[in-house]
Design a protein around this motif. Structure first.
Motif, short mmCIF file in Angstrom:
data_model
loop_
_atom_site.label_atom_id
_atom_site.label_comp_id
_atom_site.label_asym_id
_atom_site.label_seq_id
_atom_site.Cartn_x
_atom_site.Cartn_y
_atom_site.Cartn_z
N LEU A 234 0.81 -1.22 0.00
CA LEU A 234 0.00 0.00 0.00
C LEU A 234 0.85 1.27 0.00
O LEU A 234 0.34 2.36 0.23
N THR A 235 2.14 1.14 -0.28
CA THR A 235 3.01 2.32 -0.29
C THR A 235 3.08 2.94 -1.69
O THR A 235 2.87 2.26 -2.70
N LYS A 236 3.42 4.25 -1.71
CA LYS A 236 3.60 4.94 -2.99
C LYS A 236 4.75 4.33 -3.78
O LYS A 236 4.69 4.22 -5.00
N THR A 237 5.79 3.96 -3.06
CA THR A 237 6.95 3.36 -3.73
C THR A 237 6.54 2.11 -4.49
O THR A 237 6.96 1.88 -5.62
N TYR A 238 5.67 1.30 -3.86
CA TYR A 238 5.24 0.07 -4.51
C TYR A 238 4.40 0.38 -5.76
O TYR A 238 4.57 -0.27 -6.80
N ALA A 239 3.54 1.39 -5.64
CA ALA A 239 2.73 1.79 -6.81
C ALA A 239 3.65 2.19 -7.97
O ALA A 239 3.41 1.84 -9.13
N LYS A 240 4.73 2.90 -7.64
CA LYS A 240 5.67 3.32 -8.70
C LYS A 240 6.42 2.13 -9.28
O LYS A 240 6.70 2.08 -10.48
N PHE B 200 -2.56 3.16 -9.84
CA PHE B 200 -2.41 2.09 -8.85
C PHE B 200 -2.64 2.62 -7.44
O PHE B 200 -3.19 1.93 -6.59
N GLN B 201 -2.25 3.88 -7.22
CA GLN B 201 -2.47 4.48 -5.89
C GLN B 201 -3.96 4.57 -5.57
O GLN B 201 -4.35 4.49 -4.41
N LYS B 202 -4.78 4.73 -6.60
CA LYS B 202 -6.23 4.77 -6.36
C LYS B 202 -6.73 3.41 -5.87
O LYS B 202 -7.60 3.34 -5.01
N ILE B 203 -6.18 2.34 -6.44
CA ILE B 203 -6.54 1.00 -5.96
C ILE B 203 -6.12 0.85 -4.50
O ILE B 203 -6.87 0.37 -3.66
N GLN B 204 -4.89 1.31 -4.22
CA GLN B 204 -4.38 1.21 -2.84
C GLN B 204 -5.29 1.96 -1.87
O GLN B 204 -5.60 1.47 -0.79
N ASN B 205 -5.71 3.16 -2.28
CA ASN B 205 -6.58 3.97 -1.40
C ASN B 205 -7.91 3.28 -1.16
O ASN B 205 -8.47 3.34 -0.08
N LYS B 206 -8.41 2.62 -2.22
CA LYS B 206 -9.66 1.89 -2.10
C LYS B 206 -9.51 0.76 -1.07
O LYS B 206 -10.36 0.59 -0.19
N ILE B 207 -8.42 0.02 -1.18
CA ILE B 207 -8.17 -1.08 -0.25
C ILE B 207 -8.05 -0.52 1.18
O ILE B 207 -8.63 -1.06 2.12
N LYS B 208 -7.32 0.59 1.31
CA LYS B 208 -7.16 1.22 2.63
C LYS B 208 -8.50 1.65 3.20
O LYS B 208 -8.78 1.48 4.38
N SER B 209 -9.36 2.26 2.33
CA SER B 209 -10.61 2.81 2.81
C SER B 209 -11.59 1.72 3.23
O SER B 209 -12.46 1.93 4.06
N LEU B 210 -11.47 0.53 2.63
CA LEU B 210 -12.33 -0.58 3.06
C LEU B 210 -11.85 -1.03 4.43
O LEU B 210 -12.29 -0.54 5.44
N ASN B 211 -10.92 -1.92 4.42
CA ASN B 211 -10.34 -2.41 5.65
C ASN B 211 -9.24 -3.32 5.17
O ASN B 211 -9.50 -4.36 4.59
N PRO C 149 -2.90 -8.67 -14.80
CA PRO C 149 -1.50 -8.26 -14.96
C PRO C 149 -1.25 -6.94 -14.21
O PRO C 149 -2.06 -6.02 -14.31
N TYR C 150 -0.19 -6.89 -13.46
CA TYR C 150 0.18 -5.72 -12.63
C TYR C 150 -0.88 -5.42 -11.56
O TYR C 150 -0.85 -4.36 -10.94
N GLY C 151 -1.83 -6.33 -11.38
CA GLY C 151 -2.93 -6.06 -10.44
C GLY C 151 -3.76 -4.86 -10.86
O GLY C 151 -4.52 -4.30 -10.07
N ALA C 152 -3.63 -4.46 -12.11
CA ALA C 152 -4.27 -3.22 -12.57
C ALA C 152 -5.65 -3.48 -13.15
O ALA C 152 -5.82 -4.38 -13.97
#
Ligand SMILES: [Zn+2]
Length: 348
Positions: free
Chosen positions: A57-63, A112-123, A245-248
Motif C-alpha cells: 500500500l506504499t507509494k513506492t510500490y505503486a511506482k 495504482f495508488q487509487k486501488i491502494q486507497n480503495k483497499i485502505k478505505s475498506l479495511n 496483470p500488474y494487479g491493474a
C-alpha cells in the motif's frame, strides 16, 4: 548545412527529442532499481518499528508496479506524436531523459495508488470476494488462516524454469498455484502439462500480460474470456482464479464484470518478492521473509514469477525455511475450501 544550423539554433523543447526504446528502457531500469532500494529501505524501517502496514500500500510500490508496466509495454506508452526517428544532433542531457521517464512512470502510478486507497478505505485486513461488480473485490491473503502461505507463480509457463520450480515443490510434497498466460502455455505446452501432471493448481493471468485497467470490452473478451477458454481446452483444466496483470484494473467495473461473468475470482497478493527485478536469490528470500513476519496472522499470498532463474532458487529457499518453521504451504483453492468449511489435508 541549413538543417544543421536550424537544429542548433532552435531551442529544443523536451518533447522534440524522441528517445529510442533502448534509452527509455535504460532510464526506466535505473529508476526501477532506485525504487527497489527505496522499497527495501522502507521495509527495513517497518521491521525496525514493527510497523505492520502492508508494503503493497506504499507509494513506492505503486511506482514499482508502474515501472514494470512501463518496461514491459513500452510500445503502448510511446508518444506517437513525436515518433520521428532521428533526434537532433544536440546531445540531450541525460538527466532530462531520465526525468521524462520517471515523470511518466510516476504519473501512471497514480492509477495504482487509487486501488491502494480503495483497499485502505475498506479495511486492509478484510478480503472481499468476487464475483461482484460493485466496489472492491479481491482475495489478498490477509485473512487466511494463521501460519498458512500460498506460493503463486506468475507469467509462465516457461520451459525448464517452470519445470525446476515444479520439481522443487513436488520433491518437498508441496503444491502451489501457477497463474499462466495463455499465450505462454501455447508456446510451452509441455511445461504447462508438467505443472498440471504434478498436481499443481493452475490459474489464469490473461492472454498476453497487457494491463487491463480501463480497456475496452473487445480487449477484455480476448484477455479474459478467450484466454480462459483456450487455456482450459489446451491442457484440460478448470480455471477458477484470475490475477490481473500488474494487479491493474480492479477498480474498473467493466473489467470486474468480465472477470465475474467468467466465474473467476480475482486474487491479489500480500507479499511481493520483486523477483522480476532482483537477480539475487538471497536478497529475494530476505525481502519475502521480512514482509511475511509483518503480516497480522503470518499468512497470505506470496508472489513469484517462474520465468526467472533467480526465482526458482529463492522460492526453494523459502519453501525450506517455512517447512523448518512448521508453516503450512497450500494452494489458493485448498485454503479457500478450508475457509468455506471443507476439510483439506494441507491444513490439518
Ligand atoms: Zn504478471
Amino acid at each position: 548545412m541549413k538543417k544543421l544550423l536550424c537544429s542548433l539554433l532552435t531551442v529544443p523543447s523536451l518533447s522534440s527529442f524522441a528517445m529510442s526504446m533502448q534509452d527509455k528502457a535504460h532510464y526506466a531500469n535505473i529508476y526501477v532499481d532506485e525504487l527497489m532500494q527505496e522499497f527495501d529501505r522502507e521495509l527495513n524501517h517497518r521491521v525496525m518499528f514493527n510497523n505492520t502496514e502492508s508494503m503493497m500500500l506504499t507509494k513506492t510500490y505503486a511506482k514499482l508496479i508502474s515501472g514494470r508496466d512501463y518496461l514491459e509495454n513500452m510500445e503502448d506508452h510511446s508518444d506517437h506524436h513525436h515518433s520521428h526517428k532521428s533526434a537532433s544532433i544536440l546531445e540531450v542531457p541525460s538527466f532530462l531523459n531520465f526525468n521524462e521517464v520517471t515523470a511518466t512512470i510516476n504519473k501512471q502510478s497514480q492509477k495504482f495508488q487509487k486501488i491502494q486507497n480503495k483497499i485502505k478505505s475498506l479495511n486492509q485486513t478484510a478480503d472481499v470476494i468476487y464475483p461482484s461488480v460493485n466496489g472492491a473485490g479481491n482475495i489478498t491473503g490477509n485473512t487466511f488462516p494463521a501460519n498458512t502461505w500460498a506460493f503463486t507463480f506468475d507469467d509462465g509457463p516457461r520451459g525448464q524454469r517452470t519445470k525446476t520450480v515444479v520439481d522443487d515443490l513436488y520433491s518437498r510434497g508441496l503444491k502451489a498455484t501457477f497463474f499462466m498466460l495463455t499465450a505462454e502455455a501455447i508456446k510451452y505446452q509441455s511445461a504447462a502439462e508438467y505443472v498440471k501432471d504434478a498436481g499443481m493448481e493452475i490459474a489464469l493471468h490473461s492472454y498476453t500480460h497487457k494491463s487491463l485497467a480501463g480497456v475496452s470490452q473487445t480487449r477484455l473478451d480476448y484477455q479474459v474470456t478467450k484466454a480462459k477458454k483456450d487455456l482450459e481446452k489446451l491442457i484440460d483444466v478448470k480455471l477458477e482464479y484470475f490475477r490481473l496483470p500488474y494487479g491493474a484494473g480492479t477498480r474498473s467495473s467493466l473489467t470486474r464484470k468480465v472477470i465475474a461473468q467468467n466465474k473467476l475470482v480475482h486474487l491479489f497478493w500480500n507479499i511481493d518478492t520483486l523477483d522480476w527485478k532482483d537477480k539475487d536469490p538471497k536478497s529475494i528470500f530476505a525481502r519475502a521473509k521480512k514482509q511475511m513476519a509483518l503480516t497480522p496472522k503470518k499468512s497470505g499470498v506470496i508472489l513469484f514469477h517462474d520465468i526467472h532463474s533467480q526465482s526458482a532458487v529463492a522460492s526453494a529457499l523459502l519453501m525450506d525455511y517455512l517447512m523448518e518453521n512448521d508453516k503450512k504451504i497450500c494452494t489458493i483453492g485448498e485454503i479457500i475450501n478450508h475457509i468455506n468449511g471443507q476439510s483439506e489435508a494441507c491444513l490439518n
